[in-house]
Design a protein around this motif. Structure first.
Motif, PDB file in Angstrom:
ATOM      1  N   VAL A 153      35.707  36.258  50.127  1.00  0.00           N
ATOM      2  CA  VAL A 153      35.690  37.350  49.158  1.00  0.00           C
ATOM      3  C   VAL A 153      35.556  36.834  47.730  1.00  0.00           C
ATOM      4  N   GLY A 154      35.381  35.526  47.577  1.00  0.00           N
ATOM      5  CA  GLY A 154      35.236  34.965  46.232  1.00  0.00           C
ATOM      6  C   GLY A 154      36.600  34.604  45.711  1.00  0.00           C
ATOM      7  N   ALA A 176      32.873  38.352  38.313  1.00  0.00           N
ATOM      8  CA  ALA A 176      31.881  38.076  39.349  1.00  0.00           C
ATOM      9  C   ALA A 176      31.325  36.661  39.180  1.00  0.00           C
ATOM     10  N   GLY A 181      34.794  41.918  49.562  1.00  0.00           N
ATOM     11  CA  GLY A 181      35.403  41.680  48.258  1.00  0.00           C
ATOM     12  C   GLY A 181      36.808  42.250  48.190  1.00  0.00           C
ATOM     13  N   ARG A 238      33.982  34.169  40.211  1.00  0.00           N
ATOM     14  CA  ARG A 238      34.175  34.123  41.665  1.00  0.00           C
ATOM     15  C   ARG A 238      33.023  33.383  42.324  1.00  0.00           C
ATOM     16  N   ARG A 239      31.828  33.711  41.865  1.00  0.00           N
ATOM     17  CA  ARG A 239      30.659  33.078  42.473  1.00  0.00           C
ATOM     18  C   ARG A 239      30.735  31.566  42.288  1.00  0.00           C
ATOM     19  N   ASN A 268      41.619  44.203  50.479  1.00  0.00           N
ATOM     20  CA  ASN A 268      40.492  43.395  50.966  1.00  0.00           C
ATOM     21  C   ASN A 268      39.547  44.336  51.666  1.00  0.00           C
ATOM     22  N   ASP A 306      33.097  45.478  44.200  1.00  0.00           N
ATOM     23  CA  ASP A 306      32.287  44.400  43.641  1.00  0.00           C
ATOM     24  C   ASP A 306      32.799  43.108  44.243  1.00  0.00           C
ATOM     25  N   GLY A 307      32.045  42.553  45.127  1.00  0.00           N
ATOM     26  CA  GLY A 307      32.499  41.328  45.773  1.00  0.00           C
ATOM     27  C   GLY A 307      31.349  40.366  45.910  1.00  0.00           C
ATOM     28  N   LEU A 308      31.398  39.567  46.941  1.00  0.00           N
ATOM     29  CA  LEU A 308      30.287  38.673  47.227  1.00  0.00           C
ATOM     30  C   LEU A 308      29.382  39.364  48.234  1.00  0.00           C
ATOM     31  N   ASP A 352      34.437  42.776  34.619  1.00  0.00           N
ATOM     32  CA  ASP A 352      33.965  42.709  36.004  1.00  0.00           C
ATOM     33  C   ASP A 352      32.814  41.721  36.121  1.00  0.00           C
TER      34      ASP A 352
END
Lengths: 307, 501, 463
Positions: C365-366, A75, C435, A78-79, C419, C323-325, A71
């Protein structure tokens, strides 16, 4: 220049030595992939240092940081992935200096003492021979001609035949398919094979002489390949190998582990894993045929000439 | 194809572009598949690669690029095709952005997805860990697919349930724990490359079926089908469910004229029904039931693999000639210790026990493929080194004077099983000699001339290490009898039977 | 002997098929099914037969045949079954006692109680909720759905969508910022809710009388082609809906006010998307033996799953934060565990399942458009059929993957993606990020066990 602050992962694994993120203030994004994020310190300089942030599955690579929590890694990807396509961005890792020591696992990327077993090497070589029986599926450029140079390179290195080493390296460095060209993977593999044999199959002095001979001829050629391959080659010359290389080499102490190791190598990149393994097996097969190894040897003309 | 001088070469450089190599490969091969494209390449523009491109006439003269640049080159039949291909490739590079990891290559994972990828599939081979095998097998059977199940450690209840399901649907469920099959000439698992011929083998024993098929091949006949059913099929619990279906199938298979059943003796509850079924099959049948009394009723029964093969070969009109043991002076010298069998093939070990047992020769015969000895390591047929230690230890054991071994070749087996065994034999014999003893090593190679390992080379390696080789496992065991007793056995059932049709 | 020749799917070691011509072998990338639980895998495979297949074909056909039409906007008390009985508030997700509720949901219920005039202040409202004087019940139990806290009170206006004699309902979307669905209940929130009750609801209903009914399926089909995915991006659908009703709205008293509200709320159509999806999926509820998922919903503590063959039973598992942006200044430590009925959109096959349609959302959402396409493709592996009304341009106009099959989820280990917006764990702070989350694996295992038991019970009864 705008910069992206990357939050620190929960846990990391790093090679022994200085923390990779501490060697530069700002990093540029080279690549964001599914299992590796490649950052570069400085920008266009051919000598720029690379740092690979890798997922658990990819494992730690030399000079890199492995982010074992999927995870966490996702992250980061993705960032950073969300920023590709925008103008050049600095990546700022200041927050990483606050990672508590307890959350940092240090890994020695030197190839440790391994009791290489000849029958494991034989099995390894046989499986790779089968692997090289056909061109890899989907490969537009066949890596096998490059792999075929692994044996001659090993022989030349063990014979300290500098002219031949130089000739072979010029046909290997930066040559072949892949972002780390196949030839470079083969060279890393040969070096790993030499290091694995040191102290188990042959006296360490034998392999040291060979890797020194390779190193001397290889360093001037490093500019002829990609930054990522250059990074791998430089690390290998310093005796540092990625964890997946370590796992392959470790299998050579146990024939039972060899099939799985070859299967795993098949999964790195399009051809890289098999390129590298072919290098390793060639180096070890050459060593097994030396007179100072107890196995019955076939005369090696190159060796005789320089001895 | 048009001639090179009408072709055109175009290139495009992407400065400092890094892509996973999997993505590059996929890209280049997809360009190459375009209509009108002669060749394409997607490589990092290192001097070495540019030189190779130059040598294969794939380098435009005006191209400048640095090692970290990606270069795409396309040779095509005309300008338009080339530029279209480059344009598509450029789009492809954007499309593969962030890609290339394993998530991208979505190979079919389940039987359902496999069928979607290959609608013409007819059979599923299963070698997953045992606890998961029932789900895969059931999934295959429910979709009308035959199953070859190599996995072991499958619960008996699952085997019965799934075989009932298979029989209901007239589908083969070979296994669980099935090592070998040859269906319409296609080998599965551990199988030897045998000639096609009139003999169908139905086997509840993997290496047993291999030995019989190799001996038949050696005799000059061949195999129509070899259907493994798994070692428990003729137990009281399973009741021969799959054996009966396999017999039905070979009974109606035009290529099969003679039927051989290979098994341990069936459970008594199963035996009568089975023998009745065999007798009424409508084709000549040999039941090769290890350890059973030889009998020549409507069903020919033989107690050894060699005996079964010989009977079938005789029925096929190609008698099997096994050079029998000659008692010479050397062989007559009494052994200084006992007989130890170190086998990779379980049924071969059983056959040896039968031969030695009939002659009253006490011996320790181990099946090293048994769970007890593999202990999580690969089967010794896959990893020959598993046997090496035990052979070496025999050299240091004064109680062992003769070691019997097998060597199984064919698909699935190790590429060179002889070398590690030969090394071990050499070491063991050397150790015994240093101790003033003679260690005799005898055995046979189960394989055919067409097997991938080169049977003659394998035999030579063993002979050079001092292994006394016989053409069949039973013959090697008889040699052990001769050495252990100092004379040829007098009981005729212990000799190789010269069968005639 | 083998009809069709020996053509092999190989699950396991390649050496087993070493002797088979390579062209006749497909090597499976086999993984342990059922998330590694061999017993569960056996149960799931046992259900994977003709009976289930036929039931699923019926179920997915029933879902795809539903064409929800937006016909009215009415106060909930007039249309939503059971909400007018005593003092009842509805909430998102599977059932949950007030004592276990998360901050945003409790906040929203307090706000709704105040809005209805059932309590003098927040403290009083909370006491009445905790004592049961105000009852709570899931929206899903009343043919309704609501995003985030999903709280619905009798006076609130709801979308009424129908197909034939069946109806489904959803609250109207308040917009972003301080809103009830994120647990805020100050004056600003209550004032807006009152305006929605007094102006937005009646005016919109009036507009529908002139400009409706609206074909919800067609509206979202068009929106998917315009870059929405029907869950986290609704700007196209909202625009289309507004355009459809604008000529009528402009001529109504307060119509301009309503148009201004719609102009400032990109998510207005989300609730309509949800109501349409709910109506469609309810068509499959109770279809015996079907392993089709009919609802996925979160209450901020638990994730709930419903499956056609087990009717109205919920399978639940604890849910974590997405867990997202995160928006600047927030992080995962601020996030509330996942919340809302909006995963009904994914259950139908839009939202996360239609990510490929919405390049814009992927950034939010990345991730990248490539990730989005991969997501949509992987959802194909666990769904029964493409949705005929939702063709996606990036799939060459194949339909969006629709109809989650519990058995396929267990077989592949691929979990449905959702989503989601991310709520702050404190009531009223609002949305702090977005996310992609996966449904928890446990609920699918529970569903298979229950489906198996149901099959056994029926089988025994038949004998």
């Amino acid at each position: 220049m705008p910069s992206v602050h990357l939050a620190a992962p929960q846990r990391v694994r790093v090679p022994t030595g200085p923390r990779p993120w501490a060697v530069a203030r700002a990093w540029c994004i080279v690549h964001v992939g599914q299992s590796a994020i490649i950052l570069s310190a400085g920008s266009d300089d051919a000598a720029a240092r690379l740092m690979a942030l890798t997922s658990r599955r990819r494992g730690l690579v030399a000079g890199g940081v492995c982010v074992p929590d999927d995870d966490d890694f996702g992250a980061l990807a993705r960032r950073l992935g969300a920023t590709t396509g925008s103008a050049a961005l600095d990546v700022n890792l200041d927050a990483w200096s606050a990672i508590p020591a307890a959350a940092i696992a240090t890994v020695d990327l030197q190839i440790g003492p391994i009791a290489v077993r000849p029958e494991a090497v034989e099995l390894f070589t046989a499986l790779l021979r089968a692997e090289n029986g056909a061109a890899p599926a989907g490969a537009a450029m066949d890596p096998r001609p490059v792999r075929a140079l692994a044996g001659p390179l090993s022989r030349a290195a063990l014979a300290r035949d500098d002219r031949r080493i130089a000739r072979l390296l010029s046909r290997l460095v930066g040559v072949g398919p892949g972002a780390t060209p196949a030839g470079d993977d083969v060279i890393v593999g040969v070096l790993a094979g030499l290091d694995a044999a040191a102290g188990s199959l042959v006296d360490e002095a034998v392999t040291r002489v060979a890797r020194d001979a390779l190193g001397a001829r290889l360093r001037p050629l490093l500019a002829r390949t990609t930054a990522i391959a250059r990074h791998d080659l430089t690390a290998a010359l310093a005796g540092q190998y990625a964890e997946h290389v370590q796992r392959t080499v470790a299998a050579l102490a146990d024939p039972a582990a060899v099939p799985a190791a070859v299967a795993a190598a098949r999964g790195w990149g399009a051809t890289s894993g098999i390129d590298l393994a072919t290098g390793t097996s060639s180096a070890l097969a050459r060593l097994l045929r030396r007179p100072d190894h107890q196995a019955p040897s076939t005369p090696d003309p190159e060796h005789r000439r320089s001895a | 194809m048009s001639s090179p001088d009408t072709e055109t070469l175009q290139a495009k450089v992407f400065p400092r572009l890094y892509r996973d190599s999997v993505a590059l490969m996929a890209l280049a091969s997809s360009i190459e598949k375009r209509e009108g494209v002669v060749r394409a390449g997607a490589v990092m523009a290192t001097p070495g690669n540019l030189e190779i491109l130059g040598r294969s006439a794939m380098l435009p003269p005006d191209l400048t690029a640095a090692p970290d640049d990606l270069v795409l080159v396309v040779r095509a039949q005309d300008e338009q095709t080339a530029s279209d291909a480059l344009e598509a490739a450029t789009a492809g590079l954007t499309a593969t952005e962030q890609s290339g990891g394993p998530r991208e290559e979505v190979a079919p994972q389940t039987v359902r997805e496999g069928l979607a990828a290959a609608a013409d599939a007819t059979l599923v081979t299963v070698s997953t860990p045992g606890p998961y095998a029932p789900a895969v097998v059931e999934s295959a059977l429910r979709r009308g697919l035959h199953v070859f199940c190599f996995s072991d450690n499958v619960p008996l209840a699952d085997e019965v349930r799934l075989k009932r399901l298979a029989v209901d649907r007239r589908l083969l469920l070979m296994g669980p724990d099935c090592g070998t099959a040859i269906l319409d000439g296609v080998p599965l698992g551990f199988a030897n490359v045998v000639h096609p011929g009139p003999v169908a083998i139905v086997a509840a024993s993997g290496t047993g079926a291999q030995e019989v098929s190799c001996l038949l091949d050696d005799a000059g006949t061949g195999i129509s089908q070899l259907i493994g059913v798994g070692g428990r099929d003729l137990s009281a619990d399973v009741g021969g469910l799959m054996t009966e279906l396999a017999l039905d199938l070979v009974a109606t298979d035009d290529a099969s004229e003679i039927v051989v059943l290979v098994s341990k003796p069936p459970a008594p509850e199963v035996a009568d029904r089975l023998l009745a079924r065999l007798a009424g099959l409508g084709k000549p049948v040999v039941a090769c039931l290890l350890g059973a009394e030889d009998a020549d009723g409507p069903v020919v029964v033989r107690g050894t693999l060699e005996g079964g093969a010989a009977a079938a070969a005789a029925l096929a009109g190609t008698p099997l000639a096994i050079a029998d043991v000659a008692v010479d002076e050397d062989a007559a010298a009494p052994l200084s210790g006992g007989v130890l069998g170190l086998y990779t093939g379980g049924t071969l070990a059983s056959e040896t026990k039968v031969v030695l047992g009939r002659a009253g020769v006490p011996a320790e015969v181990l099946d090293l493929g048994d769970d007890e000895y593999t202990a999580g390591r690969p089967h010794p047929m896959i990893d020959p080194s598993a046997r090496v230690d035990r052979v070496a230890r025999a050299g240091a054991d004064p109680d062992v004077a003769l070691v019997l071994v097998d060597l199984v070749l064919g698909h699935g087996a190790s590429p060179d099983p002889a070398t590690p065994l030969a090394e071990a034999v050499r070491g063991a014999r050397g150790a015994a000699a240093a101790d003033g003893r003679e260690l005799v090593v005898a055995g046979s190679v189960c394989g055919t001339a067409a097997d991938p390992q080169d049977i003659e080379a394998q035999r030579r390696i063993l002979r050079e290490a001092g292994v006394v080789l016989y053409p069949s496992n039973a013959a090697a065991a008889r040699y052990a009898v001769v050495r252990a007793t100092g004379s040829l056995p007098t009981d005729p059932t212990l000799l190789h039977r010269q069968e005639t049709a | 002997m083998i009809t069709g020749g020996v053509r092999v799917l190989n699950a396991g070691l390649p050496l087993i098929v070493e002797g088979v011509p390579a062209a006749d072998v497909v090597q499976l990338d086999w993984r342990p099914p059922a998330f590694g639980d061999a017993d569960l895998a056996r149960l799931a495979t046992g259900l994977d037969d003709e009976v289930t297949e036929q039931a699923n074909a019926r179920a997915v056909a029933a879902v795809h045949a539903v064409r929800p039409r937006l016909v009215r906007v009415r106060p909930a008390r007039e249309v939503v079954p059971g909400i007018a009985d005593g003092r009842t508030l509805l909430h998102a997700g599977p059932p949950i006692e007030v004592a276990r509720m998360c901050g945003p949901m409790l906040g929203a219920l307090i706000g709704a109680a105040l809005f209805e005039g059932w309590a003098s202040d927040a403290e009083d409202a909370e006491a009445r909720l905790r004592s049961g004087q105000i009852a709570v019940s899931p929206c899903h139990h009343a043919s309704a759905v609501g995003p985030m806290a999903g709280v619905l009170a009798p006076s609130m206006p709801v979308f009424v969508v129908e197909d034939g004699d069946r109806q489904a309902f959803a609250s109207l979307n308040e917009g972003l910022g301080k809103v009830l669905r994120f647990g805020a209940f100050d004056d600003e929130v209550i004032t807006r809710l009152a305006w929605m009750r007094d102006v937005l609801g009646p005016v919109f209903d009036e507009a529908l009388r002139g400009g409706g009914p609206v074909d919800v399926t067609a509206l979202f089909s068009q929106a998917l082609a315009m870059g929405d995915e029907g869950h986290n991006r609704n700007v196209a659908a909202t625009s289309l809906l507004t355009r459809r009703l604008a000529p009528v709205l402009a001529g109504l008293p307060s119509g301009i006010e309503v148009l201004e509200f719609l102009a400032g709320n990109d998510h207005f159509a989300l609730n309509l998307s949800m109501a349409g999806a709910k109506l469609a999926l309810d068509a499959a509820v109770g279809i015996e033996h079907s392993t089709l998922v009919t609802a996925m919903a979160r209450n901020g503590v638990e994730f709930g799953l419903r499956v056609a063959g087990t009717g109205e039973r919920w399978f639940t598992a604890p849910v974590g934060p997405a867990d997202g942006l995160f928006f600047p200044g927030y992080g995962i430590e601020d996030a509330n565990p996942d919340l809302g009925d909006s995963a009904i959109t994914e259950t139908l096959g839009i939202g996360g399942f239609a990510m490929a349609a919405s390049p814009a959302i992927t950034r939010f959402v990345g991730g990248t458009p490539d990730d989005a396409l991969a997501t949509t493709r992987s959802m194909r592996r666990i769904t029964l059929a493409p949705h005929p009304a939702f063709p996606l341009p990036p799939l060459n106009f194949a339909g969006s993957p629709s109809g989650i099959d519990v058995l396929r989820v267990l077989d592949t280990g691929v979990l449905p993606v959702i989503n989601t917006g991310i709520a702050h764990k404190q009531a009223g702070v609002g949305q702090i990020g977005a996310g992609i989350v996966s449904a928890p694996a446990e609920v699918f295992g529970q569903a298979v066990v229950a489906l198996h038991e149901a099959r056994q019970a029926r089988g025994d009864g038949a004998r």
